[in-house]
Design an enzyme around this catalytic site. Sequence first.
Site, short mmCIF file in Angstrom:
data_model
loop_
_atom_site.label_atom_id
_atom_site.label_comp_id
_atom_site.label_asym_id
_atom_site.label_seq_id
_atom_site.Cartn_x
_atom_site.Cartn_y
_atom_site.Cartn_z
N GLN B 128 0.92 -1.02 0.14
CA GLN B 128 0.06 0.05 0.02
C GLN B 128 1.02 1.44 0.04
O GLN B 128 1.66 1.42 0.97
CB GLN B 128 -0.78 0.09 1.20
CG GLN B 128 -2.05 1.13 1.27
CD GLN B 128 -2.59 1.17 2.40
OE1 GLN B 128 -2.17 1.43 3.57
NE2 GLN B 128 -3.97 0.77 2.27
N GLY B 129 0.70 2.19 -1.02
CA GLY B 129 1.48 3.43 -1.02
C GLY B 129 0.59 4.50 -0.97
O GLY B 129 -0.03 5.28 -1.81
N SER B 131 0.24 6.55 2.70
CA SER B 131 0.75 7.51 3.56
C SER B 131 1.98 8.15 3.31
O SER B 131 2.76 7.34 2.25
CB SER B 131 1.10 7.11 4.97
OG SER B 131 -0.10 6.67 5.60
N SER B 163 4.41 -1.77 4.37
CA SER B 163 4.35 -3.03 4.65
C SER B 163 4.51 -3.98 3.33
O SER B 163 3.79 -3.76 2.56
CB SER B 163 3.29 -3.57 5.36
OG SER B 163 3.12 -3.01 6.62
N GLU B 246 -11.27 -1.84 5.61
CA GLU B 246 -10.04 -2.26 6.56
C GLU B 246 -10.73 -2.16 8.00
O GLU B 246 -10.49 -2.69 9.09
CB GLU B 246 -9.20 -1.13 6.34
CG GLU B 246 -7.70 -1.21 7.34
CD GLU B 246 -6.62 -0.38 7.18
OE1 GLU B 246 -7.02 0.67 6.66
OE2 GLU B 246 -5.71 -0.79 7.54
#
Lengths: 304, 385
Positions: B128-129, B131, B163, B246
């Site tokens: 995941q990109g 933040s 992550s 989520e």
Amino acid sequence: MDFQPTEDQKDLRAGVRDLLAGRYGREALRASVDTGASVDRALWRELGEAGFFALRLPESEGGVGLGLPEAVLVFEEAGRALVPGPLVATHLAAGVVPGAAAGKAVVSAFDLDGPLVAHLGEADAVLGASGVPAGEPVRSVDPLTPLHRVAVAGDASAYREAGALLTAALQLGSALRTVELAVRYAGEREQFGQPIGAFQAVKHLCARMLVRAEVARTAVYAAAVTGDAGEVAAAKLLADGAAVQGARDCLQVHGGMGFTWEADVHLHLKRAWVRAEQWRTAAQAQELLAQELLGSVEEAGQAG
Amino acid sequence: MDLTYTEEEQDFRARLRAWLAKVLPELPAKPSPDDWPGRRAYDLGWQRRLYEAGYAGLHWPVDAGGRGATPTQHLIFLEETERAGAPYVGANFVGLLHAGPTIAAEGTAEQRARWLPPVLRGDEVWCQGFSEPDAGSDLASLRTRAVRDGDDYVISGSKIWTSHAEVADWCELLVRTDPGAPKHRGISWLAMPMDAPGVSVRPLRTLAGSAEFAQVFLDEVRVPVANRVGAENDGWRVTMVTLSFERGTAFVGEVVACRRTLGELARTAKANGRWDDPVLRRRLGRLYGEFGALWRLTQWNVSEAERSAGGVPGTGGSVFKLAYSHARQELYDTAAEVLGARSLSLEEEWTLDRLSSLSYTIAAGTSQIQRNIVAERILGLPKGR
């Protein structure tokens, strides 16, 4: 699995809310505080006619024949409206004490540790004692819960599980009501040119109140569905916490007004304090849960 | 209000349980936490087994390759796999719980066909990109730029807290495609191949000592415009679809695990004499009650999702996350109390769990952001200035 209230259950709750809004609204509550008369016999009979006390009595015995899930929804509404009087004890006495089911009798209980009894002077019977014992009046912290000290404490422990659960439901209703009161005040009261509810310090206080109340709500409903002793203890513990801390946070949101006799917040807090002492205290609930936890591990150990 | 499971649900549970009992003993040994290629292979291997047995993408819609299971079946799946000690979703987390559901909901037929089957089969890993160093809680202020050049976007910037970046094939990337628009309106959602020239990954060491996430640097990375999911500048709305997943059932397995940990804590406390301390004992009792209630709250939220159209979790997820993340931190603080000085040793499993629990009130929306959400969207309090 469908852990949401059925349409019938929602209707029942809405019906009780409407009944209490019409019959015991804010003016009636403040009138009871002013007169110091906590049990209104006429209201008691109306609640009886509406099935409030006979709710779980089998239809063959003249009851409504519903179960604990319905009872907690109804008691949640009574807690929201701060209806005074020994509602739980009288409900538990339905089918045991003549007149209790119909709301013709007011029944209290030995639900506090030690020799204090609530509503003794207004009671026709006391669960855990034969007849109504004599007692000396004690000045009570809650203006709508008169207390008496008796010479010898009785034993109502046979009613403890259901008593704790229904008292938890009253606490839940009070907790949810204090969230509403706090949110309403925070949206109306302006300081520094904006509603105080726009400040995160106040907003977060309200959010925490809701989180506690929602966790307590699922604990109370689940305990009503399963009837499990550990879940009842957890429901009482969490609902006590949600009601007492909720009332305190609500008081804080109200600022100076919250500290006055005129605001209703103190009535929620004081009643929550009384209920927290009834049937099962926090310490008792925690000890019971600790034993359940250990028991679950030892059982698993033996099985494995 | 009914907490019993239907016959169909019980059958589903029994079949799953039997399958887990058969397949779990055949699994290879768990790789060490620092062995990233090993972790990738292990997690994908588990996903492949799920796929072959028909459990992959259980809660995904059927037309996206999923099984179209009800939220209750998904709850049972998460409960049973945790109870049996099955591998955690691990490297497949973003693919299965974020990027996949987003592509399923917002992608074109072509995009679904390209990206969803490899996630379900256990062939590809996503990261995941979202933040950035200067865009955390205020995610919409992200500054990674994507400039259109023919059929490509040319992307420069940096992402953080990513992550599995070292072993991912794809990144769900939020980029700014219109710097002139209000901040929520100029963002687009892209699928970026992690082997594209210009992508570099620098692992970040967490306070637990391990490299669980990374900073990703993007230096004029070219990504085809065809990799954009949703309309240009509509990425914020697309992202909200992902985030609602989520905050739904993401913690079911963990609540089951926490309840098991509480049992182990009680047993340890009984053995070492700490159980005789009423303060500690009552604290354990209270936590037992709280985690029991959190399990019920999960069932409540799942029932609610099942009644609502599409089964998309609602804002109740924020209430749950707030209560759960704080309870989890208290659980491991209590574990340290049970262990006493032994809790200072990193060889104690609970000590590492205590350290990792510190991220729970920060990741996926800090408790402060969650309280804003609860106060503004559920309670209706005014937005602050």
